[in-house]
Design a protein around this motif. Structure first.
Motif, PDB file in Angstrom:
ATOM      1  N   GLU A  59      19.864  51.642 -24.932  1.00  0.00           N
ATOM      2  CA  GLU A  59      21.176  51.437 -24.323  1.00  0.00           C
ATOM      3  C   GLU A  59      21.382  49.989 -23.910  1.00  0.00           C
ATOM      4  O   GLU A  59      21.680  49.133 -24.736  1.00  0.00           O
ATOM      5  CB  GLU A  59      21.349  52.394 -23.138  1.00  0.00           C
ATOM      6  CG  GLU A  59      22.761  52.385 -22.589  1.00  0.00           C
ATOM      7  CD  GLU A  59      22.765  52.471 -21.076  1.00  0.00           C
ATOM      8  OE1 GLU A  59      23.821  52.175 -20.507  1.00  0.00           O
ATOM      9  OE2 GLU A  59      21.737  52.789 -20.467  1.00  0.00           O
ATOM     10  N   LYS A  60      21.163  49.647 -22.621  1.00  0.00           N
ATOM     11  CA  LYS A  60      21.510  48.319 -22.127  1.00  0.00           C
ATOM     12  C   LYS A  60      20.681  47.208 -22.751  1.00  0.00           C
ATOM     13  O   LYS A  60      21.115  46.053 -22.769  1.00  0.00           O
ATOM     14  CB  LYS A  60      21.392  48.283 -20.598  1.00  0.00           C
ATOM     15  CG  LYS A  60      22.463  49.101 -19.899  1.00  0.00           C
ATOM     16  CD  LYS A  60      22.404  48.946 -18.392  1.00  0.00           C
ATOM     17  CE  LYS A  60      23.510  49.742 -17.713  1.00  0.00           C
ATOM     18  NZ  LYS A  60      23.461  49.626 -16.234  1.00  0.00           N
ATOM     19  N   THR A  70      30.599  49.880 -21.635  1.00  0.00           N
ATOM     20  CA  THR A  70      29.505  49.387 -22.468  1.00  0.00           C
ATOM     21  C   THR A  70      29.597  47.879 -22.590  1.00  0.00           C
ATOM     22  O   THR A  70      30.674  47.337 -22.826  1.00  0.00           O
ATOM     23  CB  THR A  70      29.589  49.980 -23.883  1.00  0.00           C
ATOM     24  OG1 THR A  70      29.446  51.380 -23.798  1.00  0.00           O
ATOM     25  CG2 THR A  70      28.473  49.452 -24.761  1.00  0.00           C
ATOM     26  N   GLY A  71      28.477  47.209 -22.458  1.00  0.00           N
ATOM     27  CA  GLY A  71      28.445  45.772 -22.664  1.00  0.00           C
ATOM     28  C   GLY A  71      28.617  45.410 -24.127  1.00  0.00           C
ATOM     29  O   GLY A  71      28.515  46.256 -25.023  1.00  0.00           O
ATOM     30  N   PRO A  72      28.894  44.138 -24.411  1.00  0.00           N
ATOM     31  CA  PRO A  72      29.127  43.701 -25.793  1.00  0.00           C
ATOM     32  C   PRO A  72      27.897  43.898 -26.667  1.00  0.00           C
ATOM     33  O   PRO A  72      26.770  43.627 -26.243  1.00  0.00           O
ATOM     34  CB  PRO A  72      29.482  42.219 -25.635  1.00  0.00           C
ATOM     35  CG  PRO A  72      28.933  41.825 -24.306  1.00  0.00           C
ATOM     36  CD  PRO A  72      29.011  43.038 -23.444  1.00  0.00           C
ATOM     37  N   HIS A  73      28.129  44.336 -27.874  1.00  0.00           N
ATOM     38  CA  HIS A  73      27.022  44.635 -28.786  1.00  0.00           C
ATOM     39  C   HIS A  73      27.564  44.786 -30.205  1.00  0.00           C
ATOM     40  O   HIS A  73      28.777  44.736 -30.438  1.00  0.00           O
ATOM     41  CB  HIS A  73      26.311  45.933 -28.366  1.00  0.00           C
ATOM     42  CG  HIS A  73      27.182  47.145 -28.509  1.00  0.00           C
ATOM     43  ND1 HIS A  73      28.192  47.449 -27.624  1.00  0.00           N
ATOM     44  CD2 HIS A  73      27.215  48.123 -29.449  1.00  0.00           C
ATOM     45  CE1 HIS A  73      28.796  48.569 -28.003  1.00  0.00           C
ATOM     46  NE2 HIS A  73      28.236  48.987 -29.111  1.00  0.00           N
ATOM     47  N   ASP A  89      28.455  42.281 -19.278  1.00  0.00           N
ATOM     48  CA  ASP A  89      29.776  42.831 -19.592  1.00  0.00           C
ATOM     49  C   ASP A  89      30.525  41.806 -20.447  1.00  0.00           C
ATOM     50  O   ASP A  89      30.144  40.630 -20.515  1.00  0.00           O
ATOM     51  CB  ASP A  89      30.553  43.230 -18.333  1.00  0.00           C
ATOM     52  CG  ASP A  89      31.008  42.051 -17.501  1.00  0.00           C
ATOM     53  OD1 ASP A  89      31.737  41.200 -18.044  1.00  0.00           O
ATOM     54  OD2 ASP A  89      30.626  41.974 -16.332  1.00  0.00           O
ATOM     55  N   SER A 130      32.993  45.895 -27.512  1.00  0.00           N
ATOM     56  CA  SER A 130      32.594  46.375 -26.200  1.00  0.00           C
ATOM     57  C   SER A 130      33.633  47.388 -25.732  1.00  0.00           C
ATOM     58  O   SER A 130      34.624  47.642 -26.424  1.00  0.00           O
ATOM     59  CB  SER A 130      32.515  45.197 -25.217  1.00  0.00           C
ATOM     60  OG  SER A 130      32.070  45.592 -23.948  1.00  0.00           O
ATOM     61  N   TRP A 145      22.679  45.301 -25.203  1.00  0.00           N
ATOM     62  CA  TRP A 145      23.850  44.541 -24.800  1.00  0.00           C
ATOM     63  C   TRP A 145      23.576  43.045 -24.912  1.00  0.00           C
ATOM     64  O   TRP A 145      22.496  42.570 -24.576  1.00  0.00           O
ATOM     65  CB  TRP A 145      24.228  44.863 -23.362  1.00  0.00           C
ATOM     66  CG  TRP A 145      24.685  46.261 -23.119  1.00  0.00           C
ATOM     67  CD1 TRP A 145      24.659  47.304 -24.003  1.00  0.00           C
ATOM     68  CD2 TRP A 145      25.220  46.784 -21.904  1.00  0.00           C
ATOM     69  NE1 TRP A 145      25.142  48.434 -23.419  1.00  0.00           N
ATOM     70  CE2 TRP A 145      25.500  48.149 -22.132  1.00  0.00           C
ATOM     71  CE3 TRP A 145      25.487  46.232 -20.661  1.00  0.00           C
ATOM     72  CZ2 TRP A 145      26.036  48.969 -21.140  1.00  0.00           C
ATOM     73  CZ3 TRP A 145      26.028  47.039 -19.671  1.00  0.00           C
ATOM     74  CH2 TRP A 145      26.311  48.392 -19.908  1.00  0.00           C
ATOM     75  N   GLU A 154      23.546  55.591 -28.089  1.00  0.00           N
ATOM     76  CA  GLU A 154      23.770  54.555 -27.092  1.00  0.00           C
ATOM     77  C   GLU A 154      24.246  55.172 -25.795  1.00  0.00           C
ATOM     78  O   GLU A 154      25.053  56.070 -25.787  1.00  0.00           O
ATOM     79  CB  GLU A 154      24.825  53.567 -27.588  1.00  0.00           C
ATOM     80  CG  GLU A 154      24.493  52.955 -28.914  1.00  0.00           C
ATOM     81  CD  GLU A 154      25.681  52.955 -29.822  1.00  0.00           C
ATOM     82  OE1 GLU A 154      26.453  51.989 -29.781  1.00  0.00           O
ATOM     83  OE2 GLU A 154      25.835  53.904 -30.559  1.00  0.00           O
ATOM     84  N   GLU A 207      28.651  54.103 -23.296  1.00  0.00           N
ATOM     85  CA  GLU A 207      29.114  53.429 -24.488  1.00  0.00           C
ATOM     86  C   GLU A 207      30.501  53.854 -24.940  1.00  0.00           C
ATOM     87  O   GLU A 207      31.215  54.516 -24.216  1.00  0.00           O
ATOM     88  CB  GLU A 207      28.088  53.670 -25.601  1.00  0.00           C
ATOM     89  CG  GLU A 207      27.825  52.439 -26.426  1.00  0.00           C
ATOM     90  CD  GLU A 207      28.705  52.366 -27.604  1.00  0.00           C
ATOM     91  OE1 GLU A 207      29.384  51.344 -27.755  1.00  0.00           O
ATOM     92  OE2 GLU A 207      28.742  53.288 -28.394  1.00  0.00           O
TER      93      GLU A 207
END
Length: 326
Positions: A222-223, A161-164, A230, A262, A226, A318, A325
């Motif tokens: 989802e994305k 999962t990308g930063p969030h 990444d 993340s 982000w 997510e 995620e």
């Protein structure tokens, strides 16, 4: 490494360590948990202090290992019956089957498997009484509720999962995420994709200002939420670096909606089993994001609260499409 060319460096331990060790015998006396004496235990006071300072607390030896092992074995048995685990290896290793790699079988998704997350052996972990107790202490309230829906995952190789911040997916406010690994997860270049976070980012003025308009993920759920493809290529505020940890069976992490965090790619060749559960004070409104019904007692001991509704299969989870995620 990461799929976008950056190299992620994350610290383990150090001055920003978020670990708190839970005494093995603490949960043995259910009646004692109802007293002020339990709340004044040194580890509980330390957990609250770390959570408020770092935005996250990693509770070591928190869940009974036998409960986690049973939940893990139950999920792996289902994956094995679907033919997605590798043949010739112990089931507990969770090795990914060749059919998944070759595309003759799709990688499994547990996010939509409401039948799996409702199994008593799985709920015994995801709604363990200790989770109701500690989330109430961290939130400073007498009673909490948790979503009936669980974000249960079997994360395959290369996914992450990308930063969030979780508020973009499940709403802002006095809510917590409890990240529950179903087994050991090693940090490092050969791991199954552990959790990484920016300590103190939940209240850092620069982070708060920079992301003040970051409130809701887009239609894909989802994305679009982000903050970068990444974590390795996210521009960090001055003085910040990613923090991470090894997790052993029974360890969990709890953090709030505003912590920047993340996961890293799973490069282990195995499925990483984990679950996100959400918690908030019972007295707080449900919020403006539909995450399905909430309930206030463990499902295995409650009949009325245990009734599920169609809303459980919500659209706010997510990473539902790609099993990415946390």
């Amino acid at each position: 490494g990461n799929p976008h060319g950056g190299l992620l460096r994350a610290a383990i331990g150090g001055v920003r360590i978020a670990d708190v060790q839970v005494p093995e015998e603490f949960w043995d006396n259910a009646e004692r948990l109802k007293t002020d004496e339990a709340t004044s235990e040194p580890w509980v006071r330390r957990a609250i202090e770390v959570f408020q300072s770092e935005g996250i607390v990693v509770l070591r030896n928190f869940l009974p290992k036998s409960v986690v092992k049973t939940a893990r074995a139950t999920c792996l048995q289902i994956l094995d019956e679907e033919g997605t685990l590798a043949k010739g290896f112990p089931m507990d290793q969770a090795k990914v089957g060749i059919d998944c790699y070759e595309g003759t079988k799709p990688f499994p998704s547990l996010l939509r498997r409401l039948d799996v997350q409702r199994l008593p052996e799985v709920l015994a972990m995801l709604e363990h009484r200790s989770l109701f107790w500690i989330t109430a202490k961290l939130l400073g309230t007498d009673e909490v509720v948790t979503t009936a829906y669980k974000w249960l995952r079997a994360v395959p190789p290369s996914k992450y999962t990308g930063p969030h911040m979780d508020r973009a997916y499940v709403g802002a406010g006095r809510r917590l995420t409890a990240w529950l690994p179903m087994g050991d997860i090693e940090a490092g270049p050969c791991g199954a994709g552990t959790l990484v976070w920016l300590p103190g980012s939940h209240k850092d003025p620069e982070v708060v200002r920079k992301y003040q308009d970051y409130q809701r993920a887009g239609a894909d759920g989802e994305k679009s939420g982000w903050l970068a493809p990444d974590p390795a290529i996210l521009t960090l505020p001055a003085g910040y670096k990613w923090q991470t940890a090894d997790f052993q069976m029974g360890d969990i992490a709890i953090f709030g909606m505003d912590l920047l965090h993340s996961t890293v790619p799973n490069v282990s060749g195995t499925f990483r089993l984990s679950c996100d559960t959400r918690w908030q004070p019972k007295s707080d409104p449900p919020g403006d994001v539909n995450v399905g019904p909430w309930r206030s007692a463990p499902a295995e001991t409650t009949e009325a609260d245990g009734e599920e509704s169609e809303d459980d299969e919500n659209e706010e989870g997510e990473g539902e499409e790609e099993e990415e995620e946390e």
